[in-house]
Design a protein around this motif. Structure first.
Motif, PDB file in Angstrom:
ATOM      1  N   ARG A 138      17.997 -20.510  -7.106  1.00  0.00           N
ATOM      2  CA  ARG A 138      17.384 -21.411  -6.124  1.00  0.00           C
ATOM      3  C   ARG A 138      18.256 -21.529  -4.867  1.00  0.00           C
ATOM      4  NH1 ARG A 138      15.346 -22.677 -10.953  1.00  0.00           N
ATOM      5  NH2 ARG A 138      13.191 -23.385 -11.092  1.00  0.00           N
ATOM      6  N   ALA A 139      19.564 -21.578  -5.044  1.00  0.00           N
ATOM      7  CA  ALA A 139      20.475 -21.617  -3.892  1.00  0.00           C
ATOM      8  C   ALA A 139      20.350 -20.330  -3.076  1.00  0.00           C
ATOM      9  CB  ALA A 139      21.918 -21.818  -4.365  1.00  0.00           C
ATOM     10  N   ASP A 140      20.265 -19.192  -3.754  1.00  0.00           N
ATOM     11  CA  ASP A 140      20.076 -17.918  -3.047  1.00  0.00           C
ATOM     12  C   ASP A 140      18.737 -17.882  -2.319  1.00  0.00           C
ATOM     13  OD1 ASP A 140      22.536 -16.965  -3.806  1.00  0.00           O
ATOM     14  OD2 ASP A 140      21.766 -15.801  -5.508  1.00  0.00           O
ATOM     15  N   ALA A 141      17.690 -18.444  -2.931  1.00  0.00           N
ATOM     16  CA  ALA A 141      16.369 -18.490  -2.292  1.00  0.00           C
ATOM     17  C   ALA A 141      16.420 -19.363  -1.038  1.00  0.00           C
ATOM     18  CB  ALA A 141      15.320 -18.995  -3.276  1.00  0.00           C
ATOM     19  N   VAL A 142      17.112 -20.493  -1.096  1.00  0.00           N
ATOM     20  CA  VAL A 142      17.254 -21.372   0.085  1.00  0.00           C
ATOM     21  C   VAL A 142      17.994 -20.624   1.191  1.00  0.00           C
ATOM     22  CG1 VAL A 142      18.384 -23.464   0.957  1.00  0.00           C
ATOM     23  CG2 VAL A 142      17.094 -23.549  -1.190  1.00  0.00           C
ATOM     24  N   ARG A 143      19.103 -19.969   0.848  1.00  0.00           N
ATOM     25  CA  ARG A 143      19.840 -19.183   1.847  1.00  0.00           C
ATOM     26  C   ARG A 143      18.945 -18.089   2.440  1.00  0.00           C
ATOM     27  NH1 ARG A 143      24.004 -19.529  -2.153  1.00  0.00           N
ATOM     28  NH2 ARG A 143      25.676 -20.912  -1.449  1.00  0.00           N
ATOM     29  N   GLY A 144      18.183 -17.421   1.568  1.00  0.00           N
ATOM     30  CA  GLY A 144      17.291 -16.347   2.037  1.00  0.00           C
ATOM     31  C   GLY A 144      16.231 -16.856   2.983  1.00  0.00           C
ATOM     32  N   ASN A 164       3.432 -19.770  -5.176  1.00  0.00           N
ATOM     33  CA  ASN A 164       3.485 -21.232  -5.271  1.00  0.00           C
ATOM     34  C   ASN A 164       4.743 -21.703  -6.002  1.00  0.00           C
ATOM     35  OD1 ASN A 164       1.206 -21.751  -3.785  1.00  0.00           O
ATOM     36  ND2 ASN A 164      -0.166 -21.690  -5.569  1.00  0.00           N
ATOM     37  N   THR A 165       5.214 -20.941  -6.951  1.00  0.00           N
ATOM     38  CA  THR A 165       6.456 -21.295  -7.649  1.00  0.00           C
ATOM     39  C   THR A 165       7.625 -21.248  -6.664  1.00  0.00           C
ATOM     40  OG1 THR A 165       5.589 -20.423  -9.729  1.00  0.00           O
ATOM     41  CG2 THR A 165       7.988 -20.663  -9.565  1.00  0.00           C
ATOM     42  N   MET A 166       7.647 -20.210  -5.813  1.00  0.00           N
ATOM     43  CA  MET A 166       8.719 -20.106  -4.811  1.00  0.00           C
ATOM     44  C   MET A 166       8.674 -21.299  -3.869  1.00  0.00           C
ATOM     45  SD  MET A 166      11.400 -18.809  -3.567  1.00  0.00           S
ATOM     46  CE  MET A 166      11.533 -17.479  -4.731  1.00  0.00           C
ATOM     47  N   ARG A 167       7.476 -21.687  -3.435  1.00  0.00           N
ATOM     48  CA  ARG A 167       7.349 -22.858  -2.553  1.00  0.00           C
ATOM     49  C   ARG A 167       7.886 -24.112  -3.248  1.00  0.00           C
ATOM     50  NH1 ARG A 167       1.438 -21.237  -0.451  1.00  0.00           N
ATOM     51  NH2 ARG A 167       2.115 -20.011   1.332  1.00  0.00           N
ATOM     52  N   THR A 168       7.587 -24.262  -4.519  1.00  0.00           N
ATOM     53  CA  THR A 168       8.074 -25.423  -5.284  1.00  0.00           C
ATOM     54  C   THR A 168       9.593 -25.379  -5.391  1.00  0.00           C
ATOM     55  OG1 THR A 168       6.001 -25.505  -6.530  1.00  0.00           O
ATOM     56  CG2 THR A 168       7.885 -26.645  -7.487  1.00  0.00           C
ATOM     57  N   TRP A 169      10.166 -24.200  -5.689  1.00  0.00           N
ATOM     58  CA  TRP A 169      11.624 -24.069  -5.770  1.00  0.00           C
ATOM     59  C   TRP A 169      12.279 -24.546  -4.471  1.00  0.00           C
ATOM     60  CZ3 TRP A 169      13.577 -18.676  -7.811  1.00  0.00           C
ATOM     61  CH2 TRP A 169      13.273 -18.525  -9.165  1.00  0.00           C
ATOM     62  N   LEU A 170      11.742 -24.034  -3.371  1.00  0.00           N
ATOM     63  CA  LEU A 170      12.344 -24.341  -2.074  1.00  0.00           C
ATOM     64  C   LEU A 170      12.192 -25.825  -1.740  1.00  0.00           C
ATOM     65  CD1 LEU A 170      11.326 -21.125  -0.113  1.00  0.00           C
ATOM     66  CD2 LEU A 170      13.612 -21.740  -0.912  1.00  0.00           C
ATOM     67  N   ARG A 171      11.010 -26.393  -1.970  1.00  0.00           N
ATOM     68  CA  ARG A 171      10.778 -27.806  -1.664  1.00  0.00           C
ATOM     69  C   ARG A 171      11.711 -28.682  -2.493  1.00  0.00           C
ATOM     70  NH1 ARG A 171       7.353 -30.902  -4.198  1.00  0.00           N
ATOM     71  NH2 ARG A 171       6.005 -29.203  -4.825  1.00  0.00           N
ATOM     72  N   ARG A 172      11.791 -28.442  -3.784  1.00  0.00           N
ATOM     73  CA  ARG A 172      12.646 -29.249  -4.668  1.00  0.00           C
ATOM     74  C   ARG A 172      14.130 -29.054  -4.328  1.00  0.00           C
ATOM     75  NH1 ARG A 172       9.494 -28.408 -10.432  1.00  0.00           N
ATOM     76  NH2 ARG A 172       7.728 -29.742  -9.920  1.00  0.00           N
ATOM     77  N   SER A 173      14.499 -27.814  -3.971  1.00  0.00           N
ATOM     78  CA  SER A 173      15.899 -27.542  -3.613  1.00  0.00           C
ATOM     79  C   SER A 173      16.285 -28.286  -2.337  1.00  0.00           C
ATOM     80  CB  SER A 173      16.132 -26.046  -3.433  1.00  0.00           C
ATOM     81  OG  SER A 173      15.910 -25.371  -4.653  1.00  0.00           O
ATOM     82  N   LEU A 174      15.394 -28.326  -1.377  1.00  0.00           N
ATOM     83  CA  LEU A 174      15.678 -29.053  -0.128  1.00  0.00           C
ATOM     84  C   LEU A 174      15.815 -30.546  -0.388  1.00  0.00           C
ATOM     85  CD1 LEU A 174      13.449 -27.176   2.488  1.00  0.00           C
ATOM     86  CD2 LEU A 174      15.927 -27.060   2.212  1.00  0.00           C
ATOM     87  N   ILE A 175      14.984 -31.076  -1.278  1.00  0.00           N
ATOM     88  CA  ILE A 175      15.090 -32.507  -1.626  1.00  0.00           C
ATOM     89  C   ILE A 175      16.453 -32.779  -2.235  1.00  0.00           C
ATOM     90  CG2 ILE A 175      14.199 -34.300  -3.171  1.00  0.00           C
ATOM     91  CD1 ILE A 175      11.371 -33.051  -2.731  1.00  0.00           C
TER      92      ILE A 175
END
Length: 183
Positions: A138-144, A164-175
């Motif tokens: 998830r951290a790598d996805a946020v950096r990407g 949609n899973t990727m969108r959820t990962w990013l949204r939750r990671s940002l929170i």
């Protein structure tokens, strides 16, 4: 009757120009202007500028004809040198005059001030610390997504998850990042 070579003929015309013979100057112009125009045009690469420059060249020839020394150089070489030097002077005049080095001291530095750089470094450190608290993927996805500019679709493909899973990962990671940074 001896016949003169074209070179001797041009040398004679230059020496007559030195004595202010206008008819000789007109003949010299008629016989040599095409060649000198070619020299000037090749250097300046602008026809209208070359046309103006060739007129100035012949003014110099008229004014300096007494400086030509027959036999030292060929007359056409002397004329070409006058034309070439004049064209080069025009090129040099085109270049902007370089500013004094002291002016460079007045140019503001576009980079951050030392204080701002230190603050940015601290902030980067806090962000990296908070990213370290996330799951590695998830951290790598946020950096990407937010640092490297990858699209959600590209990241979903990279991690083999639905969009949609990727969108959820990013949204939750940002929170989680926001909560960590505000704590």
């Amino acid at each position: 009757m001896t016949t003169q070579t074209p070179s001797q003929d041009i040398a004679d015309l230059i020496s007559r120009c030195a004595m202010r013979d206008r008819a000789a100057f007109r003949t010299l112009y008629d016989r040599t202007s095409a060649k000198l125009f070619g020299v000037v045009l090749r250097i300046l690469r602008d026809r209208s500028e070359a046309e103006e420059a060739i007129q100035e060249v012949y003014v110099k020839v008229w004014q300096r004809a007494d400086r030509y020394v027959a036999g030292a150089t060929s007359p056409i070489s002397w004329l070409v040198a006058v034309a070439r030097n004049h064209a080069l002077d025009i090129l040099r005049a085109r270049r902007p005059v370089s500013d004094d080095i002291d002016v460079a001291l007045e140019i503001p530095d576009a980079g951050p001030s030392p204080e701002r750089a230190a603050e940015d470094s601290d902030e980067r450190g806090r962000i990296e610390k908070c990213l370290g608290l996330l799951d590695v993927e998830r951290a790598d996805a946020v950096r990407g997504a937010y640092l490297d500019g990858f699209s959600y679709e590209e990241l979903a493909e990279r991690y083999a998850v639905p969009l949609n899973t990727m969108r959820t990962w990013l949204r939750r990671s940002l929170i989680k990042l926001r909560e960590c940074l505000t704590a």
